[in-house]
Scaffold this active site. Sequence first.
Site, PDB file in Angstrom:
ATOM      1  N   HIS A  28     -53.371  17.912  -4.508  1.00 13.91           N
ATOM      2  CA  HIS A  28     -53.028  16.490  -4.348  1.00 13.91           C
ATOM      3  C   HIS A  28     -54.281  15.689  -3.986  1.00 13.91           C
ATOM      4  O   HIS A  28     -54.504  14.588  -4.486  1.00 13.91           O
ATOM      5  CB  HIS A  28     -51.987  16.323  -3.242  1.00 13.91           C
ATOM      6  CG  HIS A  28     -50.598  16.706  -3.631  1.00 13.91           C
ATOM      7  ND1 HIS A  28     -50.264  17.974  -4.029  1.00 13.91           N
ATOM      8  CD2 HIS A  28     -49.448  15.984  -3.694  1.00 13.91           C
ATOM      9  CE1 HIS A  28     -48.953  18.016  -4.315  1.00 13.91           C
ATOM     10  NE2 HIS A  28     -48.446  16.814  -4.114  1.00 13.91           N
TER      11      HIS A  28
ATOM     12  N   GLN B 160       0.831  -1.202   0.000  1.00 14.22           N
ATOM     13  CA  GLN B 160       0.000   0.000   0.000  1.00 14.22           C
ATOM     14  C   GLN B 160       0.869   1.257   0.000  1.00 14.22           C
ATOM     15  O   GLN B 160       0.573   2.234  -0.681  1.00 14.22           O
ATOM     16  CB  GLN B 160      -0.918  -0.020   1.229  1.00 14.22           C
ATOM     17  CG  GLN B 160      -1.896   1.113   1.256  1.00 14.22           C
ATOM     18  CD  GLN B 160      -2.772   1.144   0.020  1.00 14.22           C
ATOM     19  OE1 GLN B 160      -3.380   0.148  -0.354  1.00 14.22           O
ATOM     20  NE2 GLN B 160      -2.810   2.276  -0.656  1.00 14.22           N
TER      21      GLN B 160
ATOM     22  N   HIS C  47       2.029   2.963  -3.212  1.00 19.18           N
ATOM     23  CA  HIS C  47       1.071   3.636  -4.101  1.00 19.18           C
ATOM     24  C   HIS C  47       1.417   5.101  -4.311  1.00 19.18           C
ATOM     25  O   HIS C  47       1.404   5.602  -5.430  1.00 19.18           O
ATOM     26  CB  HIS C  47      -0.350   3.535  -3.547  1.00 19.18           C
ATOM     27  CG  HIS C  47      -1.138   2.442  -4.173  1.00 19.18           C
ATOM     28  ND1 HIS C  47      -1.413   2.411  -5.508  1.00 19.18           N
ATOM     29  CD2 HIS C  47      -1.684   1.325  -3.651  1.00 19.18           C
ATOM     30  CE1 HIS C  47      -2.103   1.317  -5.792  1.00 19.18           C
ATOM     31  NE2 HIS C  47      -2.283   0.632  -4.690  1.00 19.18           N
TER      32      HIS C  47
ATOM     33  N   ASP D 211      -6.820  -6.102  -5.357  1.00 18.35           N
ATOM     34  CA  ASP D 211      -6.490  -5.020  -6.292  1.00 18.35           C
ATOM     35  C   ASP D 211      -6.593  -5.510  -7.737  1.00 18.35           C
ATOM     36  O   ASP D 211      -6.910  -4.735  -8.636  1.00 18.35           O
ATOM     37  CB  ASP D 211      -5.052  -4.532  -6.053  1.00 18.35           C
ATOM     38  CG  ASP D 211      -4.929  -3.685  -4.806  1.00 18.35           C
ATOM     39  OD1 ASP D 211      -5.972  -3.212  -4.315  1.00 18.35           O
ATOM     40  OD2 ASP D 211      -3.803  -3.506  -4.314  1.00 18.35           O
TER      41      ASP D 211
ATOM     42  N   GLU E 176     -10.143   2.208   3.793  1.00 14.30           N
ATOM     43  CA  GLU E 176     -10.477   1.777   2.435  1.00 14.30           C
ATOM     44  C   GLU E 176     -10.279   0.250   2.324  1.00 14.30           C
ATOM     45  O   GLU E 176     -11.176  -0.461   1.911  1.00 14.30           O
ATOM     46  CB  GLU E 176      -9.546   2.508   1.454  1.00 14.30           C
ATOM     47  CG  GLU E 176      -9.783   2.156   0.001  1.00 14.30           C
ATOM     48  CD  GLU E 176      -8.682   2.724  -0.900  1.00 14.30           C
ATOM     49  OE1 GLU E 176      -7.643   3.185  -0.375  1.00 14.30           O
ATOM     50  OE2 GLU E 176      -8.857   2.678  -2.126  1.00 14.30           O
ATOM     51  N   HIS E 177      -9.091  -0.214   2.692  1.00 12.15           N
ATOM     52  CA  HIS E 177      -8.801  -1.654   2.708  1.00 12.15           C
ATOM     53  C   HIS E 177      -8.588  -2.080   4.155  1.00 12.15           C
ATOM     54  O   HIS E 177      -7.826  -1.428   4.881  1.00 12.15           O
ATOM     55  CB  HIS E 177      -7.510  -1.969   1.949  1.00 12.15           C
ATOM     56  CG  HIS E 177      -7.504  -1.499   0.528  1.00 12.15           C
ATOM     57  ND1 HIS E 177      -6.936  -0.306   0.154  1.00 12.15           N
ATOM     58  CD2 HIS E 177      -8.002  -2.056  -0.599  1.00 12.15           C
ATOM     59  CE1 HIS E 177      -7.071  -0.142  -1.159  1.00 12.15           C
ATOM     60  NE2 HIS E 177      -7.723  -1.184  -1.650  1.00 12.15           N
TER      61      HIS E 177
END
Lengths: 429, 429
Positions: A415, A255, A258, A356, A322-323
Site C-alpha cells: 500500500h 391493522q 391484516h 397505506d 412499524e406504524h
Amino acid sequence: MKTIYYPEKSNWGSLCIRPEIDKTNLEDAVKDIIDRVKTEKDKAVYYFFEKFDGLTSGSLKVSQDEIRQSIVQVPDDIKDAINIAKANIEDFHSSQLIKEPVTETVKGVKCWRKSVPIQKVGLYIPGGSAPLFSTVLMLGIPAKLAGCVEIILCTPAGKDGKVNPLILYTAHLIGITEIFRIGGAQAIAAMAYGTESIPKVYKIFGPGNQYVTKAKELVQQDGISIDMPAGPSEVLIIADESANPEFVAADLLSQAEHGPDSQVIMLTDNQTLIEKVKKEIEKQIQLLPRKEIALQALKNSMLILFTSLDDCVSFSNSYAPEHLIINSLYATLLSGKITNAGSVFLGNYSCESAGDYATGTNHTLPTNGFAKSYSGVSTDSFLKKISFQEVNQEGIKNLGPTIELMAEAESLYGHKNAVSLRLKSLRNV
Amino acid sequence: MKTIYYPEKSNWGSLCIRPEIDKTNLEDAVKDIIDRVKTEKDKAVYYFFEKFDGLTSGSLKVSQDEIRQSIVQVPDDIKDAINIAKANIEDFHSSQLIKEPVTETVKGVKCWRKSVPIQKVGLYIPGGSAPLFSTVLMLGIPAKLAGCVEIILCTPAGKDGKVNPLILYTAHLIGITEIFRIGGAQAIAAMAYGTESIPKVYKIFGPGNQYVTKAKELVQQDGISIDMPAGPSEVLIIADESANPEFVAADLLSQAEHGPDSQVIMLTDNQTLIEKVKKEIEKQIQLLPRKEIALQALKNSMLILFTSLDDCVSFSNSYAPEHLIINSLYATLLSGKITNAGSVFLGNYSCESAGDYATGTNHTLPTNGFAKSYSGVSTDSFLKKISFQEVNQEGIKNLGPTIELMAEAESLYGHKNAVSLRLKSLRNV
C-alpha cells in the site's frame, strides 16, 4: 385485548416481544424448494406450479393480451383513485432523489458519491385474499424513479390461471411489463437464480407469507439482496384525551384485519379513553367482513395506561412499531422524541390507511422491531451509491506522506509503495 | 497470473466468478459459538477467550488506564497522519448528512423523512497480522456524525492480553470509550445478544475472518442488522496506453498483499501494457514483506486484453469490483458508464491506498460482486429514515374518497372505515 395499567419499566421488555410464530419445518421445506428451482429451473417451477396452484399449462409470463384486457376490466373510478395515489407516491419519492456535492477534502483530492440504479430488481406481490395492487405502486414507482433497467414482477395466479386485473393494470400503468404468474418460495428462488423463463435479479422486494419470507432470508445468505426482513404487520397508537375514540378504534381494527398474527397497541395517559376505545372496538368489529381475522389479532393486542405521554413515547421507542399514530395535542412535540418507528402519522386525521394507500409515503416498512435499524422502502432502496475520488499530482503530494505513514503502521508495505512510486516520479519531474 | 486475450462475451460470466472459499464445517462451528454465547453470556465469552486467545483473567472491557497509555505509545508523526485522515473522512462523511424537504402531495397532506441515528451500534476491528486502526476511523467517524448514542468496539487482544495501542488511540481520538478485548464469532454473538459485560446492539459493522463473517450472517437471520455481506478484497484496473505500468503493478500488488484469497485484475486495450505490467510486478513483488501472501493472491488474478475500452467497462460492470481504478485519458468519460462498483479511483494519481486511508471516502465496500446491489459504508449506514405524514381535515377530505375506493378494491373494509368515519365526522361539522 389485554388492558395493562402502569407497567413497571422492568416489564417493558417482555411487553415488546412480538407474538411467537410457529416456524417448525419451514426452513427445510423452503430450502428444498429453493434447491430444486436452482438446479432444475423452469422444470421445477412448473412442478410447483402444478403442486401448489393446481395449474399445469400456459406460459409463466403474462401475455400482452392479458395485460390489455385488464385495462378494460378495471372500473374507471378505481383507475382515477390509482392515478391520484400514483401521483402522490411519485411526488414524495422523487423528493428523495438528491444529488450530493463534490467535496475537495484536500487541495487536489476530490470525493463524491453518485447514485446508480440497481440494474435488475424483482418485485413480489402476494395473491391470496386481497389483490395488493397498492404494493405494486409502492415498489414499482420508486424502482422506475431510481432508473432500474430490468424490473420484473412475480405474483401468483388464481385458480383460473389468471392474475388479478387490478395488479396487471397497475403494473402496466407504471410501465412494468415483465410479469410472471408464479408465487411462493419458488418465485423468490426463480428471481434469485434465474430460470429459462424468469430472469435473475440482484435485489428482491415485497411482502409475502412465511414461505416467501423464509425464501428471501435464505437467498440473502447467497448474496442476493432483499428489501428488509419481514414480520407480521403492527400499529401502535399514542393517544391522549384529545384523541377521538371512534377513530382510534377504527385505526386499531384496520391493522387487526391484516392477519391473525397482526399486533395492535394503544398507549395512553388517559384511563377513560381505554374504556371508550374498548366499547368502540366491540361495536365496529361487528361490521367487518374480516371480523374473524381481526378477533384473532386482538388476542395479541394491548391497551396500556402510562402516567405520562413521555412514558408512552419511551415505550414506543422500545417497541419500535412499524406504524406509529400520535393522536395528541402535542403530536409534533412528541414526534421529535421518536427514535424507532417505520412510518409516523401525526394528528387525528392521519389514519394509517391514508399512508397505506395514498399520502405518498411508502407502506413497505420495517416491522417486528426491525425499525431499530432498518428504514422502510424508498427510492434509496433501488439505488446504490458508488463513491468516486480523483487525486491529481498536487493531491498525491499533499496526501502521500500521510498515506505512507498509515500504511507502514498497518504493516502494509505494498500500500505504501503505490504512493511512494508516485511521489518519486513527481520529484523527478 | 493468467493472461487472457480477447475473451468471448459468452465466457465473461465464468471469468467473473470469484475464487471458491472452503467453508466446510464453518457454519456448525459458528452456530455452536453463537448458541453458547446467547445462553451462557459472559461465561461463554470467557470460555472462548481462554480457548482461542489463551487468556484467562482480566476484565473484558479495556480500562481507561490502558487507553491513556496508548496516547503515550503512539508516535507523534502517526498521530498527525491519523488527524489528517480523520479530518478528510469527517469532511466527506458530513457532506452525506442531507436534510430532505417536506412535500405537500395534496393540499392538507404533508410527507417528509427524518434521518434518525441507529441508537446502538457495534464495531468489529480484526486483530491478527495488521492493526487496522484505519477501519476504526472508517466506522467510528460516520457513527459519531450520525449521532449513534451507544457505540461499542470489539477487537481481539494480542497474546499479552493487550489491545494494539494504535487501535485504542484512534478509538479514543474519535470518542469511542466502550472497547472490549474480544474477537471472533464470540464477539459478534456478544454484540448481537448482549452479555453481562457487553451491551446488545442493533447493528454490527466491520470486517473479519470467515468466522466473524459467518457469525454476522447468522445473527442477521435473527434480525440483527449488519453492514453488508463480506468476501475477499479485490481491485480491478482499467488501463490504456496512458497508464503508468509501474503504478498499475504497484496498485495490483497493494491489493494482492491483503490476503491469499484477494483477487486483482487488469483490463486493457493495449497488449504492450500487459507485458510491461507483468515485468513490473515481478520486480516489485521481491521487495514486499508480504510477498508470499501476494504470490498466492496472484494465482487468482488476471490480465485481460479487450478490443476496446468500452468492452473493458462492460466487463467491469459484469464483475462489479469492490475497487475500480481507471487509468485512462478518458477516465471521466468512462466513469460515467460504470454501473456496478464499490469505490472508483480516477486517473494515474488516484491509487487505491489513497482511498484505503485518507482521501475521505470509506474503505468498507461491497466485494464479491455485491456492488451490484449494495453500497459501501457511509453515514447513511448509521441512520434510519423514518417517514412522517400529517393529514389535516382538508387533507382527508381531499384524499379520503381515493383511499376508500382503493381499500374496498383490496377487500380491506377496516381500512376503508377508518377514513369513512373521519369523513362522516367532518360532514357533521
